[in-house]
Scaffold this motif. Structure first.
Motif, PDB file in Angstrom:
ATOM      1  N   ILE B  88       0.829  -1.200   0.000  1.00 11.91           N
ATOM      2  CA  ILE B  88       0.000   0.000   0.000  1.00 11.91           C
ATOM      3  C   ILE B  88       0.870   1.260   0.000  1.00 11.91           C
ATOM      4  CG2 ILE B  88      -1.629   1.305   1.414  1.00 11.91           C
ATOM      5  CD1 ILE B  88      -2.758  -1.524   2.191  1.00 11.91           C
ATOM      6  N   LEU B  89       1.953   1.234   0.796  1.00 10.79           N
ATOM      7  CA  LEU B  89       2.840   2.403   0.828  1.00 10.79           C
ATOM      8  C   LEU B  89       3.448   2.657  -0.550  1.00 10.79           C
ATOM      9  CD1 LEU B  89       4.735   2.063   4.209  1.00 10.79           C
ATOM     10  CD2 LEU B  89       2.950   3.682   3.614  1.00 10.79           C
ATOM     11  N   VAL B  90       3.862   1.576  -1.217  1.00 10.68           N
ATOM     12  CA  VAL B  90       4.535   1.746  -2.500  1.00 10.68           C
ATOM     13  C   VAL B  90       3.548   2.189  -3.585  1.00 10.68           C
ATOM     14  CG1 VAL B  90       5.724   0.517  -4.351  1.00 10.68           C
ATOM     15  CG2 VAL B  90       6.411   0.161  -1.997  1.00 10.68           C
ATOM     16  N   THR B  91       2.368   1.517  -3.630  1.00 10.94           N
ATOM     17  CA  THR B  91       1.475   1.808  -4.752  1.00 10.94           C
ATOM     18  C   THR B  91       0.611   3.043  -4.514  1.00 10.94           C
ATOM     19  OG1 THR B  91      -0.137   0.264  -3.858  1.00 10.94           O
ATOM     20  CG2 THR B  91       1.343  -0.579  -5.540  1.00 10.94           C
ATOM     21  N   ARG B  92       0.166   3.282  -3.263  1.00  7.92           N
ATOM     22  CA  ARG B  92      -0.753   4.399  -3.040  1.00  7.92           C
ATOM     23  C   ARG B  92      -0.031   5.680  -2.678  1.00  7.92           C
ATOM     24  NH1 ARG B  92      -5.671   1.798  -1.138  1.00  7.92           N
ATOM     25  NH2 ARG B  92      -6.016   0.264  -2.766  1.00  7.92           N
ATOM     26  N   LEU B  93       0.980   5.542  -1.797  1.00 12.43           N
ATOM     27  CA  LEU B  93       1.607   6.754  -1.273  1.00 12.43           C
ATOM     28  C   LEU B  93       2.934   7.057  -1.930  1.00 12.43           C
ATOM     29  CD1 LEU B  93       0.783   6.194   2.487  1.00 12.43           C
ATOM     30  CD2 LEU B  93      -0.473   7.537   0.813  1.00 12.43           C
ATOM     31  N   GLY B  94       3.323   6.222  -2.892  1.00 16.42           N
ATOM     32  CA  GLY B  94       4.534   6.513  -3.649  1.00 16.42           C
ATOM     33  C   GLY B  94       5.829   6.412  -2.863  1.00 16.42           C
ATOM     34  N   PHE B  95       5.840   5.604  -1.789  1.00 16.90           N
ATOM     35  CA  PHE B  95       7.090   5.367  -1.067  1.00 16.90           C
ATOM     36  C   PHE B  95       8.022   4.557  -1.946  1.00 16.90           C
ATOM     37  CE2 PHE B  95       6.679   5.994   3.693  1.00 16.90           C
ATOM     38  CZ  PHE B  95       5.611   6.857   3.581  1.00 16.90           C
ATOM     39  N   SER B  96       9.348   4.675  -1.677  1.00 19.71           N
ATOM     40  CA  SER B  96      10.238   3.745  -2.362  1.00 19.71           C
ATOM     41  C   SER B  96      10.177   2.431  -1.585  1.00 19.71           C
ATOM     42  CB  SER B  96      11.664   4.281  -2.383  1.00 19.71           C
ATOM     43  OG  SER B  96      12.266   4.044  -1.147  1.00 19.71           O
ATOM     44  N   PHE B  97      10.520   1.351  -2.286  1.00 17.51           N
ATOM     45  CA  PHE B  97      10.470   0.033  -1.655  1.00 17.51           C
ATOM     46  C   PHE B  97      11.351  -0.014  -0.412  1.00 17.51           C
ATOM     47  CE2 PHE B  97      12.831  -3.985  -1.352  1.00 17.51           C
ATOM     48  CZ  PHE B  97      11.808  -4.793  -0.929  1.00 17.51           C
ATOM     49  N   TRP B  98      12.539   0.617  -0.521  1.00 22.88           N
ATOM     50  CA  TRP B  98      13.511   0.522   0.578  1.00 22.88           C
ATOM     51  C   TRP B  98      12.963   1.160   1.844  1.00 22.88           C
ATOM     52  CZ3 TRP B  98      16.565  -2.747  -1.484  1.00 22.88           C
ATOM     53  CH2 TRP B  98      16.726  -2.719  -2.870  1.00 22.88           C
ATOM     54  N   LEU B  99      12.245   2.251   1.682  1.00 25.67           N
ATOM     55  CA  LEU B  99      11.695   2.926   2.849  1.00 25.67           C
ATOM     56  C   LEU B  99      10.508   2.141   3.398  1.00 25.67           C
ATOM     57  CD1 LEU B  99      12.288   5.419   4.420  1.00 25.67           C
ATOM     58  CD2 LEU B  99      10.604   6.654   3.063  1.00 25.67           C
ATOM     59  N   SER B 100       9.838   1.387   2.495  1.00 23.67           N
ATOM     60  CA  SER B 100       8.644   0.667   2.957  1.00 23.67           C
ATOM     61  C   SER B 100       9.005  -0.540   3.816  1.00 23.67           C
ATOM     62  CB  SER B 100       7.797   0.244   1.769  1.00 23.67           C
ATOM     63  OG  SER B 100       8.273  -0.960   1.231  1.00 23.67           O
ATOM     64  N   ILE B 101      10.242  -1.051   3.678  1.00 20.15           N
ATOM     65  CA  ILE B 101      10.605  -2.240   4.480  1.00 20.15           C
ATOM     66  C   ILE B 101      10.540  -1.949   5.979  1.00 20.15           C
ATOM     67  CG2 ILE B 101      12.425  -3.891   5.053  1.00 20.15           C
ATOM     68  CD1 ILE B 101      13.269  -3.974   2.282  1.00 20.15           C
ATOM     69  N   PRO B 102      11.253  -0.903   6.466  1.00 16.93           N
ATOM     70  CA  PRO B 102      11.143  -0.657   7.909  1.00 16.93           C
ATOM     71  C   PRO B 102       9.708  -0.337   8.343  1.00 16.93           C
ATOM     72  CG  PRO B 102      12.381   1.078   6.821  1.00 16.93           C
ATOM     73  CD  PRO B 102      12.252  -0.024   5.844  1.00 16.93           C
ATOM     74  N   PHE B 103       8.956   0.362   7.482  1.00 11.81           N
ATOM     75  CA  PHE B 103       7.576   0.648   7.866  1.00 11.81           C
ATOM     76  C   PHE B 103       6.751  -0.633   7.960  1.00 11.81           C
ATOM     77  CE2 PHE B 103       8.390   5.087   6.802  1.00 11.81           C
ATOM     78  CZ  PHE B 103       7.706   5.691   7.833  1.00 11.81           C
TER      79      PHE B 103
END
Lengths: 294, 347
Positions: B88-103
């Protein structure tokens, strides 16, 4: 209003069947302190054995039923001897995992023998639904309830009055005292597995008769966990009353909540009930409160 | 042969790299892991990635179940939470994958804290049932919270990328998996020899006694749940970006049971055991598929039996290990090692 009464009546009938399966859990837990998570697979096996005897041998229902009971006793005894006995005194995680492993193995074996196709049960009860005036109970559920109640009553009578039943209660109460009174605790362990397997296999026949049978029908066995937690793991009365409460609540969820979330709430409702009970009253309505000493 | 391996201080005794010998072989292993992707084919790399995910998840679960003694049947749900968070972070909020891992890890850890709260009141059987209920409830949420999770259709996830370089093949993804596995193992190995790790073990052995000697049960039980769920969340994020799609069917109860099976077969309460278990339980189905291929070429039409046979063998492995080798592959490894070290004497 009519539909509410109808749903409650259906809930009571379902609850009776849950009560029987819950009794299977409780019988085993009370004597041996093992929670048998393979109960769902025991149920499925019971349904399949009964189904095969009925359809392949064209046997009458009472014969198929008797054969299923014999199978249940053999299965219970074999499982207890081969799988559970070596683990007496092991930590609780080992015992839980071994019953899960047993469930997976049984499921795989049943998959090999009967293939995963869905089958409907042959007609064993008269098809007319029961008309109560204010509600209608479908034939399968109605006869299933009768069978479940009869089986439950017989189990309770055995438990209360027969020699084996008294020995089982004594063992549940205090193993050392039971041993010193000349009761074979090992025999009783095997016996309670036999009874537990029998209760769940009868439950399997009833549920198979209502919903049809497949390898995956064992999932109901896990929903029954809500019943035994509500009633208290070691209480027979709790299993029955818990069964009724969960049956009614589940059907009410189906009526009121399912339309809101788009289906599926009925099957997950028991788990919500379970979490609530664990938060408020972990030992259930009638269970023994465990006091720990260091 | 290792001789005269005596330790004079506790610090020495707790060291991770106990001798030159161990350092040497770990170095060899590391070199092998670096060379591996250049010599292996697609299929082997696929298995390596799967093993990597299994190892991270199993090490995390072992911290909770093996070291702290809190049985959890909801590990797959936490993996799912991590996976959905990342997707959801990557597709909806445009996070990079690397940042989405800790989240993903943090959200899963928060969920773990919530599920861990019953562990303060209930334990053993009851906790096992509570986590089982959590598993089913989260599965239900994944399917029915459609506005967030897209229900059973699932979410498509883009492959991770750095500055235009996409990790979209088995070989490229292997590097991500390898780095995370190494970090996960090092953290776990260090955690269990710290104050917190000792507290975990004290709780496992007898929680009431642990409380009496001054261990804060509330804090450490919840920490165990949070750390283990964090691991699960990271696995979820990695796994779904590897698969490039996430659906609720990826996280059934059977996955939770598989992870428990890994730590039981590998060895409860041992980081090495979790690694062995992850490798072993990933390889077994692959070996069976391989056998099914052979049977297919000899006896066509007979290979269908292998599908349920996987389940039977999986169940039997759990039962047989619990009965005959409750301390798992790690114990067998130790026995083999000491056999060679002490040969020709028996001990």
């Amino acid at each position: 209003m009519d539909i509410l009464i109808q749903v409650i009546v259906t809930g009571i009938a379902t609850g009776g069947v849950y009560g029987l399966i819950a009794l299977g859990f409780v019988l085993i837990y009370k004597a041996t302190s093992v929670l048998n998570l393979a109960m769902g697979e025991f149920m499925t096996l019971g349904a399949f054995v009964c189904f095969t005897v009925l359809s392949q041998l064209d046997a009458p229902f009472y014969l198929a039923f008797a054969l299923t009971l014999v199978c249940a006793f053999i299965l219970g005894a074999v499982v207890e001897r081969l799988v559970l006995k070596p683990l007496i005194g092991e930590p609780i995680i080992s015992v839980i995992m071994v019953t899960i492993g047993l469930g997976i193995t049984l499921r795989g074996i049943m998959y090999m023998i009967w293939t995963p196709t869905f089958r409907s049960f042959p007609q064993i009860f008269p098809p007319e639904p029961l008309q109560l005036g204010f509600a209608v109970i479908p034939s399968g559920l109605w006869w299933g309830l009768i069978l479940a109640v009869a089986a439950t009553v017989i189990f309770i009578l055995i438990f209360k009055f027969s020699r084996i039943g008294v020995a089982m209660r004594a063992t549940a109460n205090d193993q050392q005292a039971a041993l010193s009174m000349g009761i074979s605790v090992r025999g009783i362990f095997a016996m309670s597995w036999c009874f537990g397997a029998a209760a769940s296999m009868i439950g399997g026949i009833v549920i198979g008769n209502i919903n049809g049978i497949s390898v995956y029908m064992g999932d109901v066995g896990l929903q029954v966990l809500a019943v035994i937690i509500l009633g208290g793991l070691d209480s027979i009365a709790g299993a029955i009353i818990g069964g009724l409460i969960v049956g009614i609540l589940q059907n009410l969820t189906g009526l009121y909540i399912d339309p809101l979330v788009g289906g599926g709430a009925k099957n997950v409702a028991p788990y919500f009930i379970l979490v609530l009970i664990l938060m408020i009253r972990p030992y259930g309505l009638f269970g023994k409160r465990i006091i720990e000493r260091v | 042969m290792r001789c005269g391996d005596f330790k004079e201080t506790y610090v020495k005794d707790e060291e991770i790299f106990q001798s030159l010998f161990v350092k040497f072989w770990l170095g060899v292993l590391f070199v092998f892991l670096i060379i591996f992707p250049f010599v292996a084919n697609q299929y082997l790399l696929y298995i390596a990635n799967m093993i990597g995910f299994a190892v991270i998840g199993a090490v995390g679960l072992n911290l909770l179940t093996g070291f702290t003694g809190q049985i959890s049947l909801g590990h797959a749900a936490f993996i799912g939470i991590g996976g959905y968070t990342s997707a959801i972070l990557v597709t909806r909020l445009g996070f990079s994958f690397w940042l989405s891992i800790p989240f993903a890890g943090l959200v899963a850890a928060a969920a773990g804290l919530v599920i861990g709260i019953p562990s303060l009141r209930v334990k053993g059987l009851y906790l096992c049932i509570a986590t089982l209920a959590a598993q089913f409830i989260f599965e239900f949420i994944f399917v029915h919270w459609e506005s967030l999770t897209n229900g059973i259709t699932g979410i498509n996830v883009p492959p991770p990328a750095i500055a235009g370089f996409e990790f979209n093949t088995e070989k490229r993804f292997y590097w991500i998996t390898l780095v995370v596995v190494i970090l996960a193992v090092i953290y776990a190995r260090n955690l269990v020899r710290s104050r917190m790790g000792r507290a975990f073990m004290a709780i496992r052995d007898r929680d009431l006694s642990a409380e009496i000697i001054g261990i804060n049960l509330f804090r450490y039980k919840l920490s165990a749940f949070a750390i283990s769920s964090f691991y699960a969340g990271v696995v979820g994020a990695l796994w779904i970006s590897y698969l490039k799609v996430i659906t609720p069917e990826h996280f059934p109860l059977l996955l939770s049971i598989e992870y428990l099976a890994m730590i039981i077969v590998g060895g409860l309460g041992s980081v090495l055991g979790a690694i062995f278990g992850g490798i072993f339980m990933t390889l077994v189905p692959e070996i069976l598929s391989f056998l099914a291929g052979i049977v297919k070429s000899i006896l066509p039409g007979r290979e269908a039996i292998f599908e349920p046979l996987k389940n039977v063998i999986f169940g039997l492995l759990i039962i047989l290990f619990l009965i005959f080798e409750p301390r798992g592959l790690a114990e067998i490894w130790n026995r083999v090692k000491s056999f060679f070290r002490l040969w020709p004497f028996s001990y």
